[in-house]
Design a protein around this motif. Sequence first.
Motif, PDB file in Angstrom:
ATOM      1  N   GLY A  98      -6.170   3.837   2.684  1.00  0.00           N
ATOM      2  CA  GLY A  98      -7.263   3.541   4.357  1.00  0.00           C
ATOM      3  C   GLY A  98      -8.912   3.585   4.449  1.00  0.00           C
ATOM      4  N   TYR A  99      -9.270   2.774   4.775  1.00  0.00           N
ATOM      5  CA  TYR A  99     -10.979   2.452   4.592  1.00  0.00           C
ATOM      6  C   TYR A  99     -12.010   2.545   5.741  1.00  0.00           C
ATOM      7  CZ  TYR A  99      -9.039  -2.854   5.883  1.00  0.00           C
ATOM      8  OH  TYR A  99      -8.531  -4.116   6.551  1.00  0.00           O
ATOM      9  N   SER A 100     -12.931   2.390   5.758  1.00  0.00           N
ATOM     10  CA  SER A 100     -13.318   2.982   6.170  1.00  0.00           C
ATOM     11  C   SER A 100     -13.584   1.451   7.016  1.00  0.00           C
ATOM     12  CB  SER A 100     -15.415   2.813   6.239  1.00  0.00           C
ATOM     13  OG  SER A 100     -15.003   4.361   5.964  1.00  0.00           O
ATOM     14  N   LEU A 101     -14.568   1.147   7.962  1.00  0.00           N
ATOM     15  CA  LEU A 101     -14.343  -0.423   8.778  1.00  0.00           C
ATOM     16  C   LEU A 101     -15.792  -1.417   7.807  1.00  0.00           C
ATOM     17  CD1 LEU A 101     -14.422  -0.139  12.173  1.00  0.00           C
ATOM     18  CD2 LEU A 101     -12.613  -1.878  11.070  1.00  0.00           C
ATOM     19  N   SER A 102     -16.306  -0.643   7.723  1.00  0.00           N
ATOM     20  CA  SER A 102     -17.650  -1.315   6.772  1.00  0.00           C
ATOM     21  C   SER A 102     -17.595  -1.583   5.894  1.00  0.00           C
ATOM     22  CB  SER A 102     -18.300  -0.008   7.732  1.00  0.00           C
ATOM     23  OG  SER A 102     -18.642   1.157   6.714  1.00  0.00           O
ATOM     24  N   ALA A 103     -16.709  -1.176   5.067  1.00  0.00           N
ATOM     25  CA  ALA A 103     -15.523  -1.282   3.827  1.00  0.00           C
ATOM     26  C   ALA A 103     -15.056  -2.369   3.470  1.00  0.00           C
ATOM     27  CB  ALA A 103     -15.371   0.506   2.358  1.00  0.00           C
ATOM     28  N   GLY A 104     -14.838  -2.692   4.775  1.00  0.00           N
ATOM     29  CA  GLY A 104     -13.164  -3.787   4.886  1.00  0.00           C
ATOM     30  C   GLY A 104     -13.825  -5.341   3.666  1.00  0.00           C
ATOM     31  N   ALA A 105     -15.690  -5.816   4.869  1.00  0.00           N
ATOM     32  CA  ALA A 105     -16.002  -6.503   4.302  1.00  0.00           C
ATOM     33  C   ALA A 105     -15.820  -7.236   2.514  1.00  0.00           C
ATOM     34  CB  ALA A 105     -17.441  -7.088   4.828  1.00  0.00           C
ATOM     35  N   GLU A 106     -15.494  -6.165   1.909  1.00  0.00           N
ATOM     36  CA  GLU A 106     -15.604  -6.962   0.692  1.00  0.00           C
ATOM     37  C   GLU A 106     -15.041  -5.624  -0.413  1.00  0.00           C
ATOM     38  OE1 GLU A 106     -19.443  -8.807  -2.433  1.00  0.00           O
ATOM     39  OE2 GLU A 106     -19.939  -6.678  -0.804  1.00  0.00           O
ATOM     40  N   ILE A 147     -11.213   4.909   1.072  1.00  0.00           N
ATOM     41  CA  ILE A 147     -12.525   4.381   0.227  1.00  0.00           C
ATOM     42  C   ILE A 147     -13.516   4.613   1.924  1.00  0.00           C
ATOM     43  CG2 ILE A 147     -13.469   2.283  -0.129  1.00  0.00           C
ATOM     44  CD1 ILE A 147     -10.854   0.700  -0.676  1.00  0.00           C
ATOM     45  N   THR A 148     -14.658   5.304   1.459  1.00  0.00           N
ATOM     46  CA  THR A 148     -15.095   6.090   2.566  1.00  0.00           C
ATOM     47  C   THR A 148     -16.554   5.504   2.036  1.00  0.00           C
ATOM     48  OG1 THR A 148     -14.925   8.693   1.734  1.00  0.00           O
ATOM     49  CG2 THR A 148     -13.503   7.721   3.112  1.00  0.00           C
ATOM     50  N   ARG A 149     -17.401   5.180   3.131  1.00  0.00           N
ATOM     51  CA  ARG A 149     -18.689   5.440   2.747  1.00  0.00           C
ATOM     52  C   ARG A 149     -18.798   6.487   3.254  1.00  0.00           C
ATOM     53  NH1 ARG A 149     -22.663   2.018   6.580  1.00  0.00           N
ATOM     54  NH2 ARG A 149     -21.493   2.847   8.167  1.00  0.00           N
ATOM     55  N   GLY A 150     -20.253   7.368   1.776  1.00  0.00           N
ATOM     56  CA  GLY A 150     -20.687   7.755   2.591  1.00  0.00           C
ATOM     57  C   GLY A 150     -19.763   9.167   1.343  1.00  0.00           C
ATOM     58  N   GLU A 151     -19.948  10.841   0.643  1.00  0.00           N
ATOM     59  CA  GLU A 151     -19.291  11.654   0.654  1.00  0.00           C
ATOM     60  C   GLU A 151     -19.018  12.148   1.568  1.00  0.00           C
ATOM     61  OE1 GLU A 151     -18.976  14.523  -3.156  1.00  0.00           O
ATOM     62  OE2 GLU A 151     -21.088  13.380  -2.768  1.00  0.00           O
ATOM     63  N   SER A 266     -30.074   4.877  -2.053  1.00  0.00           N
ATOM     64  CA  SER A 266     -29.396   3.972  -2.350  1.00  0.00           C
ATOM     65  C   SER A 266     -28.212   4.759  -1.394  1.00  0.00           C
ATOM     66  CB  SER A 266     -28.721   3.951  -3.333  1.00  0.00           C
ATOM     67  OG  SER A 266     -28.258   5.253  -4.165  1.00  0.00           O
ATOM     68  N   MET A 267     -27.067   3.780  -0.629  1.00  0.00           N
ATOM     69  CA  MET A 267     -26.270   4.450   0.264  1.00  0.00           C
ATOM     70  C   MET A 267     -24.941   4.456  -0.668  1.00  0.00           C
ATOM     71  SD  MET A 267     -24.905   2.369   3.586  1.00  0.00           S
ATOM     72  CE  MET A 267     -26.199   3.176   4.273  1.00  0.00           C
ATOM     73  N   THR A 268     -24.265   5.266  -0.927  1.00  0.00           N
ATOM     74  CA  THR A 268     -22.696   4.881  -1.746  1.00  0.00           C
ATOM     75  C   THR A 268     -21.427   4.782  -0.997  1.00  0.00           C
ATOM     76  OG1 THR A 268     -22.388   8.032  -1.477  1.00  0.00           O
ATOM     77  CG2 THR A 268     -23.931   7.139  -2.830  1.00  0.00           C
ATOM     78  N   ILE A 269     -20.583   4.225  -1.786  1.00  0.00           N
ATOM     79  CA  ILE A 269     -19.052   4.820  -1.486  1.00  0.00           C
ATOM     80  C   ILE A 269     -18.394   5.189  -2.724  1.00  0.00           C
ATOM     81  CG2 ILE A 269     -17.174   2.557  -1.114  1.00  0.00           C
ATOM     82  CD1 ILE A 269     -19.267   0.714   0.072  1.00  0.00           C
ATOM     83  N   HIS A 270     -17.159   5.969  -1.705  1.00  0.00           N
ATOM     84  CA  HIS A 270     -16.311   6.308  -2.466  1.00  0.00           C
ATOM     85  C   HIS A 270     -14.695   6.308  -2.323  1.00  0.00           C
ATOM     86  CE1 HIS A 270     -20.291   9.108  -2.332  1.00  0.00           C
ATOM     87  NE2 HIS A 270     -19.663   9.736  -3.468  1.00  0.00           N
ATOM     88  N   LEU A 271     -13.866   6.178  -4.153  1.00  0.00           N
ATOM     89  CA  LEU A 271     -12.713   6.711  -3.681  1.00  0.00           C
ATOM     90  C   LEU A 271     -12.702   8.149  -3.026  1.00  0.00           C
ATOM     91  CD1 LEU A 271     -10.440   4.717  -4.432  1.00  0.00           C
ATOM     92  CD2 LEU A 271     -10.512   5.400  -6.632  1.00  0.00           C
TER      93      LEU A 271
END
Length: 300
Positions: A98-106, A147-151, A266-271
Amino acid sequence: MAPDTVSLRYFLVLAQELNFTRAAARIGIAQPALSARMRRLEAELGTALLVRNTRSVVLTTAGAALAESAPSALAALDRAWDTARSAAAGELGTLRIGYSLSAGAETAPALVDRLIRGNSGLEVGAAPMATPEISPAVAEGRIDAGITRGEQPGRGVRRFLLRRMRVGVQLAQDHPLAEHPEIEIADAAAYPLRLPDRAANPVIHDQLSALFRDTRPPPRFRTPAVSFDMAQRDLRDGVTLAPAGEAAGTAQPAGLTWRPLRDAPSMTIHLVLPREQSPLHRRIRAVAKTLAHELHWLPA
């Protein structure tokens, strides 16, 4: 009991050579050791497999039958071992992400592509989810990874930093600020700023709004009517800006661009993985770590 498979493989070599000396040399063992193996195999089966004399070796009826049927049985056993090893290495099974929508572009597509490349036994399904629901879904086993934006907060999970991105703004290409390679935070705050609905991602909403906390006059924030609009229609007025990570610049609709904000954090993306991890989860973690290094998602 089934015979020991090493002796069975030795028997197949001997059945091809019909000569103990040549068979032993081909296997790489001493001839007496091969003879002892064959006697033990015959004892296990309770029947003679070979007729020996000083000059030749001949297969008995039982030996000929074994020589014909054993290769397929050993091949099936080899496949069973390979399957077990693949499962132990996390290369076999069904993976739900499952992933945040904004992580779906790349970000999410890059990880999914790397996971399935060369792993024919791994089935991967990925779907966008509301960001606050991802960590609970991982903890409860409804999905295997997130996969999420932010912790994002949540119990029963472990978070691994996957990507660190510069923060900037999306804006129309003909916007006055688009002429600058970097934009001052105060200059961006002079225009209407589109932020995602806080309910969709409180962590990122608060991080982005905090960028403009000290600007005067206070910025004018807008929340779009549609939670995620790939066309970014509200930016086409040539006035509104949308704070966003640099990944937003990789798939811009026509007429829009992205510029970094000077001195912005910076902005983070986490697994996100469950606290108790299977071989499949460890495989995801290893692949994600390699991918982040290769694509320079994290500083060295």
